[in-house]
Design a protein around this motif. Structure first.
Motif, PDB file in Angstrom:
ATOM      1  N   SER A 106       5.323-112.158 -34.954  1.00 44.55           N
ATOM      2  CA  SER A 106       5.978-110.872 -34.647  1.00 44.55           C
ATOM      3  C   SER A 106       5.120-109.708 -35.149  1.00 44.55           C
ATOM      4  N   ALA A 107       4.540-109.873 -36.350  1.00 44.64           N
ATOM      5  CA  ALA A 107       3.703-108.806 -36.902  1.00 44.64           C
ATOM      6  C   ALA A 107       2.459-108.602 -36.037  1.00 44.64           C
ATOM      7  N   VAL A 108       1.881-109.703 -35.551  1.00 41.44           N
ATOM      8  CA  VAL A 108       0.699-109.594 -34.671  1.00 41.44           C
ATOM      9  C   VAL A 108       1.092-108.884 -33.379  1.00 41.44           C
ATOM     10  N   ALA A 109       2.254-109.266 -32.821  1.00 39.26           N
ATOM     11  CA  ALA A 109       2.707-108.640 -31.576  1.00 39.26           C
ATOM     12  C   ALA A 109       2.951-107.144 -31.783  1.00 39.26           C
ATOM     13  N   ALA A 110       3.557-106.787 -32.923  1.00 38.10           N
ATOM     14  CA  ALA A 110       3.846-105.377 -33.196  1.00 38.10           C
ATOM     15  C   ALA A 110       2.554-104.560 -33.298  1.00 38.10           C
ATOM     16  N   GLU A 111       1.587-105.107 -34.002  1.00 34.48           N
ATOM     17  CA  GLU A 111       0.320-104.386 -34.161  1.00 34.48           C
ATOM     18  C   GLU A 111      -0.401-104.272 -32.819  1.00 34.48           C
ATOM     19  N   SER A 112      -0.343-105.345 -32.038  1.00 39.02           N
ATOM     20  CA  SER A 112      -1.004-105.328 -30.740  1.00 39.02           C
ATOM     21  C   SER A 112      -0.382-104.281 -29.823  1.00 39.02           C
ATOM     22  N   GLN A 113       0.936-104.081 -29.978  1.00 35.72           N
ATOM     23  CA  GLN A 113       1.595-103.047 -29.168  1.00 35.72           C
ATOM     24  C   GLN A 113       1.031-101.660 -29.501  1.00 35.72           C
ATOM     25  N   LEU A 114       0.769-101.426 -30.781  1.00 39.94           N
ATOM     26  CA  LEU A 114       0.197-100.123 -31.171  1.00 39.94           C
ATOM     27  C   LEU A 114      -1.198 -99.956 -30.553  1.00 39.94           C
ATOM     28  N   VAL A 115      -1.973-101.044 -30.567  1.00 34.13           N
ATOM     29  CA  VAL A 115      -3.325-100.977 -29.984  1.00 34.13           C
ATOM     30  C   VAL A 115      -3.216-100.734 -28.474  1.00 34.13           C
TER      31      VAL A 115
ATOM     32  N   ALA B 155      -8.765-106.243 -30.991  1.00 33.73           N
ATOM     33  CA  ALA B 155      -7.967-107.158 -30.162  1.00 33.73           C
ATOM     34  C   ALA B 155      -8.461-108.596 -30.359  1.00 33.73           C
ATOM     35  N   ARG B 156      -9.755-108.758 -30.503  1.00 34.02           N
ATOM     36  CA  ARG B 156     -10.308-110.106 -30.733  1.00 34.02           C
ATOM     37  C   ARG B 156      -9.752-110.695 -32.042  1.00 34.02           C
ATOM     38  N   THR B 157      -9.725-109.853 -33.071  1.00 34.53           N
ATOM     39  CA  THR B 157      -9.197-110.316 -34.366  1.00 34.53           C
ATOM     40  C   THR B 157      -7.731-110.718 -34.251  1.00 34.53           C
ATOM     41  N   LEU B 158      -6.951-109.880 -33.550  1.00 30.63           N
ATOM     42  CA  LEU B 158      -5.511-110.168 -33.425  1.00 30.63           C
ATOM     43  C   LEU B 158      -5.272-111.407 -32.564  1.00 30.63           C
ATOM     44  N   ALA B 159      -6.078-111.555 -31.511  1.00 34.31           N
ATOM     45  CA  ALA B 159      -5.940-112.752 -30.664  1.00 34.31           C
ATOM     46  C   ALA B 159      -6.273-114.005 -31.471  1.00 34.31           C
TER      47      ALA B 159
ATOM     48  N   ILE C 292      -3.144-110.536 -25.529  1.00 35.08           N
ATOM     49  CA  ILE C 292      -4.049-109.681 -26.325  1.00 35.08           C
ATOM     50  C   ILE C 292      -5.475-109.813 -25.773  1.00 35.08           C
ATOM     51  N   GLY C 293      -5.807-111.019 -25.304  1.00 35.01           N
ATOM     52  CA  GLY C 293      -7.135-111.258 -24.728  1.00 35.01           C
ATOM     53  C   GLY C 293      -7.435-110.336 -23.551  1.00 35.01           C
ATOM     54  N   THR C 294      -6.388-109.938 -22.818  1.00 38.08           N
ATOM     55  CA  THR C 294      -6.579-109.019 -21.682  1.00 38.08           C
ATOM     56  C   THR C 294      -7.157-107.686 -22.185  1.00 38.08           C
ATOM     57  N   MET C 295      -6.699-107.250 -23.358  1.00 35.80           N
ATOM     58  CA  MET C 295      -7.217-105.978 -23.915  1.00 35.80           C
ATOM     59  C   MET C 295      -8.681-106.122 -24.314  1.00 35.80           C
ATOM     60  N   GLU C 296      -9.011-107.318 -24.769  1.00 34.14           N
ATOM     61  CA  GLU C 296     -10.397-107.567 -25.175  1.00 34.14           C
ATOM     62  C   GLU C 296     -11.302-107.469 -23.945  1.00 34.14           C
ATOM     63  N   THR C 297     -10.797-107.950 -22.809  1.00 34.26           N
ATOM     64  CA  THR C 297     -11.592-107.918 -21.576  1.00 34.26           C
ATOM     65  C   THR C 297     -11.607-106.522 -20.962  1.00 34.26           C
TER      66      THR C 297
ATOM     67  N   PRO D 219     -10.860-103.172 -22.408  1.00 34.82           N
ATOM     68  CA  PRO D 219     -10.448-102.271 -23.507  1.00 34.82           C
ATOM     69  C   PRO D 219     -10.327-100.800 -23.099  1.00 34.82           C
ATOM     70  N   GLY D 220     -10.926-100.450 -21.938  1.00 38.99           N
ATOM     71  CA  GLY D 220     -10.854 -99.037 -21.553  1.00 38.99           C
ATOM     72  C   GLY D 220      -9.993 -98.812 -20.328  1.00 38.99           C
ATOM     73  N   ASP D 221      -9.246 -99.816 -19.906  1.00 39.96           N
ATOM     74  CA  ASP D 221      -8.467 -99.726 -18.675  1.00 39.96           C
ATOM     75  C   ASP D 221      -7.031 -99.334 -19.000  1.00 39.96           C
ATOM     76  N   GLU D 222      -6.681 -98.111 -18.627  1.00 39.66           N
ATOM     77  CA  GLU D 222      -5.347 -97.598 -18.995  1.00 39.66           C
ATOM     78  C   GLU D 222      -4.217 -98.385 -18.341  1.00 39.66           C
ATOM     79  N   ARG D 223      -4.436 -98.778 -17.066  1.00 39.69           N
ATOM     80  CA  ARG D 223      -3.381 -99.536 -16.378  1.00 39.69           C
ATOM     81  C   ARG D 223      -3.163-100.895 -17.046  1.00 39.69           C
ATOM     82  N   ALA D 224      -4.291-101.509 -17.434  1.00 34.88           N
ATOM     83  CA  ALA D 224      -4.183-102.800 -18.142  1.00 34.88           C
ATOM     84  C   ALA D 224      -3.441-102.600 -19.465  1.00 34.88           C
ATOM     85  N   GLY D 225      -3.715-101.458 -20.101  1.00 26.82           N
ATOM     86  CA  GLY D 225      -3.037-101.150 -21.370  1.00 26.82           C
ATOM     87  C   GLY D 225      -1.525-101.072 -21.195  1.00 26.82           C
ATOM     88  N   VAL D 226      -1.093-100.405 -20.089  1.00 27.83           N
ATOM     89  CA  VAL D 226       0.343-100.272 -19.812  1.00 27.83           C
ATOM     90  C   VAL D 226       0.959-101.654 -19.600  1.00 27.83           C
TER      91      VAL D 226
END
Lengths: 141, 406
Positions: free
Chosen positions: A35-44, A62-66, A103-108, A110-117
């Protein structure tokens, strides 16, 4: 000599204290970690979605959290479990793997706003699932 | 301007000692897990280090003797040797953790393997230390580390509940061992022995005399005051942004989120820069503190103000410490775990470090009219009691909480 034997026995007991099968309390702590990992990943993910962060930072963190999610999944999957909580353990492992992939999607991207959403949305669902699982485990403690 | 530049020693000692990798993580974790409840532990550490830094600086200015010289004189050779070995052990752990912290921050900036950045970070710091005079080092790391103020700004930006913040400064008796582990950790992190080794030796490096006692007092109060403010900023920001979200900051990379959430990319970059220079400054502190200790104990020529050929064994010592610590990091050990152990284990050496300072600072045969007055005497002994209690509690709490892991 007797004193030394007592110390050795005590040390052995302490070392073996955490060696039994995974019980409900330990599984609950594993779910809390996820849950803590998920919460932090949401902030990222929020930073990515709003274009308020740096791609390099997002990728590395994101790599660290994944890795954390994957590590917890392996730990739970490898442990022998106490009777009656096998299903919950399997559920926790499945959610941890989903968390790792999301979380791996963010690693791939990292600059895509739609992917972030999209990642943020999926992480919210994962966090809810973890919350429900955690509550079920705590209720029966 | 001159006065501002002259208090640089206190600022680097505070930024490097107070807000090193351990403090950044400890304060953030404390805020995330306990909200404002542990705020009271920060001023206890700040006042303690201010009292003892002021004393050690005063002793250095009046007698031209830095802390390790005093330890050897007051405790004798065998006990002095025990303190030396203990402090070197803790310094080695600390320096590894700080080099690791620099590598982690560089990794967050540029995304390359950790080991590469550990190597580049260590080489970079050695190069900077080699070519920069002592005062230049103070200013470079001390002032650029002030970018950490972005965390204080972030805490204010999020409009804290001042009533709850105020309540956090009132100590509570709790039964949670994790709570007390954090109390010990926060106090210990503020009073790490390497801070006073560096501070008092720095006073000798800068050739302080009794005429500089006001500068010494300003350095101690302003420098460590700033360090304390930064610690509070981190804890309050974490209490506001991480605690409600359920974030448990186990990584250095989590901390900059506190600045990114209110200020976006600019906040993130400022936070990373501040962390880079604060942790780099701590690496300089720790490497010099180790070299100062061994050189002062062995009676070698020492000092950054000398050319390397004028103090060859001192120069070799800090170079060897960098190489040794880089080697430790290359084994793959986690810098944050190293930090937690170095902070808690250093507690055991605290009374042995500070008691000789207290004894010599009150001794009129050494200090003349500059011996401890009533306030310094009372605070000095009060903190000695606190240090002994903290030293006794540290290891059991470390074991009971699995080093804070619960």
């Amino acid at each position: 000599v007797r004193c030394v034997v007592q110390i050795v026995v005590l040390a052995a007991c302490l070392l073996c204290a955490g060696c039994g099968p995974l019980d409900r309390g330990e599984l609950s702590r594993g779910v809390e970690t996820l849950s803590a990992v998920a919460a932090e990943s949401q902030l990222v993910a929020d930073g990515v979605a709003q274009d308020r962060t740096r791609a390099t930072y997002t990728r590395v963190h994101a790599r660290t959290l994944a890795e954390d999610a994957a590590h917890e999944a392996e730990k739970l999957a490898d442990a022998s479990v106490a009777p009656g909580i096998e299903r919950q353990r399997d559920r926790a492992v499945a959610i941890a793997q989903r968390l790792d992939d999301t979380i791996g999607t963010m690693e791939t991207h990292p600059g895509d706003e739609r992917a972030g959403v999209q990642v943020h949305k999926e992480l919210t669902g994962i966090a809810d699932d973890l919350d429900q699982l955690g509550q079920r485990l705590v209720q029966r403690l | 301007v001159k006065v501002v530049l002259r208090i640089a020693l206190g600022i680097i000692a505070a930024i490097g000692g107070f807000v090193d990798i351990g403090d950044v993580v400890f304060n953030t974790q404390a805020g995330a897990q306990f909200g404002y409840e542990l705020l009271w532990a920060v001023p206890i550490g700040v006042v303690g280090i201010t009292v003892y830094a002021e004393m050690s600086g005063r002793v250095a200015a009046v007698t031209r003797r830095p802390v390790f010289d005093v330890i050897r004189t007051r405790l004798g050779l065998p006990t002095g040797l025990v303190v030396l070995v203990a402090s070197l052990f803790v310094n080695v752990l600390t320096l590894s953790a700080e080099i690791g912290g620099v590598a982690l921050v560089l990794q967050l900036f540029f995304d390359a393997p950790f080991t590469l950045f550990a190597l580049l970070g260590a080489l970079g710091m050695v190069t900077i230390i080699w070519f920069t005079p002592f005062e230049g080092l103070e200013r470079l790391f001390g002032y650029l580390g002030l970018a950490l103020f972005v965390f204080v700004a972030a805490a204010l930006h999020e409009h804290p509940d001042w009533h709850s913040v105020g309540g956090g400064f009132v100590p509570e008796a709790k039964s949670s061992t994790l709570y007390w582990y954090f109390v010990v950790g926060l106090i210990a992190a503020a009073l790490m022995p390497y801070e006073v080794y560096f501070y008092s030796s720095g006073a000798v490096e800068e050739r302080w005399t009794p005429n500089d006692l006001l500068v010494n007092r300003l350095n101690a109060v302003v420098g460590y005051g700033i360090g304390g403010l930064l610690s509070l900023g981190l804890m309050v920001a974490a209490a506001q942004m991480f605690a409600p979200a359920g974030v448990v900051p186990d990584h250095l990379g989590t901390v900059p989120l506190l600045a990114q959430i209110p200020y976006g990319e600019a906040g993130l970059v400022l936070a990373l820069l501040g962390m880079l220079f604060a942790i780099g400054g701590a690496a300089v502190d720790a490497s010099f503190a180790a070299a100062y200790s061994i050189a002062q104990f062995a009676g070698w020529e020492w000092g950054k103000y000398r050319r390397p050929s004028g103090a060859p064994r001192f120069t070799l010592a800090w170079l060897v410490f960098f190489a040794l610590d880089l080697g430790i990091l290359m084994t793959g050990i986690d810098p944050l775990e190293l930090t937690e152990y170095s902070v808690v284990l250093s507690v055991v050496a605290l009374p042995l470090t500070y008691i000789p300072v207290l004894l010599i600072a009150r001794d009129r045969t050494f200090m003349g009219e500059h011996a401890n007055g009533p306030v310094a005497r009372v605070l000095g002994w009060l903190y000695m009691v606190i240090l002994v209690v903290v030293a006794v509690a540290a290891i059991p709490l470390l074991l009971a909480t699995n080093a804070g892991g619960g």
